[in-house]
Enzyme design. Structure first.
Site, PDB file in Angstrom:
ATOM      1  N   LYS A  50       0.840  -1.202   0.000  1.00  0.00           N
ATOM      2  CA  LYS A  50       0.000   0.000   0.000  1.00  0.00           C
ATOM      3  C   LYS A  50       0.876   1.254   0.000  1.00  0.00           C
ATOM      4  O   LYS A  50       0.586   2.227  -0.697  1.00  0.00           O
ATOM      5  CB  LYS A  50      -0.944  -0.024   1.214  1.00  0.00           C
ATOM      6  CG  LYS A  50      -2.072  -1.031   1.016  1.00  0.00           C
ATOM      7  CD  LYS A  50      -2.833  -1.369   2.269  1.00  0.00           C
ATOM      8  CE  LYS A  50      -3.795  -2.539   1.966  1.00  0.00           C
ATOM      9  NZ  LYS A  50      -4.473  -3.077   3.139  1.00  0.00           N
ATOM     10  N   GLN A  94      -5.102  -1.905   9.316  1.00  0.00           N
ATOM     11  CA  GLN A  94      -4.881  -3.212   8.694  1.00  0.00           C
ATOM     12  C   GLN A  94      -5.473  -4.319   9.572  1.00  0.00           C
ATOM     13  O   GLN A  94      -5.167  -4.423  10.753  1.00  0.00           O
ATOM     14  CB  GLN A  94      -3.367  -3.438   8.495  1.00  0.00           C
ATOM     15  CG  GLN A  94      -3.019  -4.704   7.753  1.00  0.00           C
ATOM     16  CD  GLN A  94      -3.526  -4.717   6.310  1.00  0.00           C
ATOM     17  OE1 GLN A  94      -3.389  -3.724   5.586  1.00  0.00           O
ATOM     18  NE2 GLN A  94      -4.142  -5.806   5.903  1.00  0.00           N
ATOM     19  N   ASP A 117     -11.586   2.095   3.383  1.00  0.00           N
ATOM     20  CA  ASP A 117     -11.874   0.667   3.198  1.00  0.00           C
ATOM     21  C   ASP A 117     -13.376   0.429   3.018  1.00  0.00           C
ATOM     22  O   ASP A 117     -13.792  -0.655   2.619  1.00  0.00           O
ATOM     23  CB  ASP A 117     -11.409  -0.121   4.438  1.00  0.00           C
ATOM     24  CG  ASP A 117     -10.073  -0.805   4.220  1.00  0.00           C
ATOM     25  OD1 ASP A 117      -9.727  -1.061   3.051  1.00  0.00           O
ATOM     26  OD2 ASP A 117      -9.382  -1.079   5.225  1.00  0.00           O
TER      27      ASP A 117
END
Ligand code: NDP
Length: 280
Positions: A50, A94, A117
């Site tokens: 990322k 994460q 997300d």
């Protein structure tokens, strides 16, 4: 006839290049905060990928690597700080988090406007309604791959194997938004093989190497493999028994090089979208 491979690396490179150009053209200052707790090796790889994608796109990344013993209070405090920081347009925590931390509570603490997300209940609700700003990265990446192959979802039989909140359920919703006739399968589904054989578009998000075999696939189906697994030799592989299914499908995504890179590219897209929403 062997299936055409949908090249996730190429499509993701194109998406990232579009994001890069957009940022450059408009002189945008975009920031993404990535929070990782503990030292799960797979999570570390994802976070590094990322960060690399941010560099390619011209997005500033801020990494917060916290020790495994971080308390929920400390993590929530960090989320609050990032919510209030104008340089940070997107916040990504994460997953999975260490067991003592409540993932739902942490996700719900992220400002919905920075939830790149799209896991926050407010954003999930918007996706249900069809009036959304962010799309969850993995399902959105799958849709982008389907579009890149020139496939029209409308009226097609779509079967999604898996009903997780991060892949299966939103995937089903996105296919429905594009007028697919959608069936969602899971571990209690009866006659899974028969249901899958109806699919014009089959999406596998199970988490088991080689789960989808050729006898579960209709001739000419489009097969999207979301799974990321290790086979007995420790090699990265998807949920689909690739070699045999590729003989039957019309289009197939490989693992690696299919859905995985798309997830990251869509995250970049969402981060720019977050910047736009916050600038309004
Ligand atoms: P989950 O474990 O949360 O969900 C798996 C789903 O598969 C569940 O709904 C489960 O059913 C279903 N399932 C399990 N066994 C069977 C079976 N025998 N028959 C039918 N259905 C079954 O996984 P995720 O959705 O988080 O991830 C799925 C895969 O995708 C994993 O390999 C993961 O690594 C990968 N992934 C890849 C990403 C990418 O960027 N490419 C991003 C996210 C995930 P039930 O609900 O009944 O238990």
């Amino acid at each position: 006839m062997a299936a055409q491979i949908i090249d996730g690396k190429a499509v993701s490179a194109k998406v990232k290049e579009e994001v890069r150009q957009e940022i450059e053209r408009e002189g945008l200052e975009v920031g993404l905060a990535v929070v990782i707790v503990g030292d799960d090796p797979a999570s570390r790889v994802y976070v590094n990928n990322k960060k690399k994608a941010c560099e390619v796109c011209g997005i500033k990344s801020y990494e917060y690597a916290l020790p495994a013993e971080t308390t929920e209070e400390q993590l929530l405090e960090l989320v609050d700080t990032l919510n209030a920081d104008d340089k940070v347009n997107g916040i990504l925590v994460q997953l999975p988090l260490p067991k003592h931390l409540n993932e739902e509570k942490v996700i719900e603490r992220i400002s919905p406007m920075k939830d790149v997300d799209a896991f926050h209940a407010a954003n999930v609700g918007k996706i249900m309604i069809g009036n959304y700003a962010f799309l969850p990265c993995t399902p959105a990446g799958c849709m982008e791959l389907i579009h890149s192959a020139g496939i029209d979802v409308s009226g097609k039989e779509c079967v999604v194997i898996g009903r997780s909140n991060i892949v299966g359920k939103p995937m089903a919703m996105l296919l429905l938004h594009e007028n697919g006739t959608v069936t969602v399968c899971h571990s209690r589904t009866k006659d899974l093989k028969e249901v899958c054989r109806r699919a014009d578009i089959l999406v596998a998000a199970v988490g088991r190497a080689g789960f989808v075999t050729a006898d579960m696939v209709k001739d000419g189906a489009v097969v999207i493999d979301v799974g990321i697994n290790r086979n007995a030799d420790g090699k990265l592989c998807g949920d689909v028994a690739y070699d045999e299914v590729a003989e039957k499908a019309s289009f197939i995504t490989p693992v690696p090089g299919g859905v995985g890179p798309m997830t990251i590219a869509m995250l970049m897209k969402n981060t720019v979208m977050a910047k736009r929403i916050q600038s309004k």
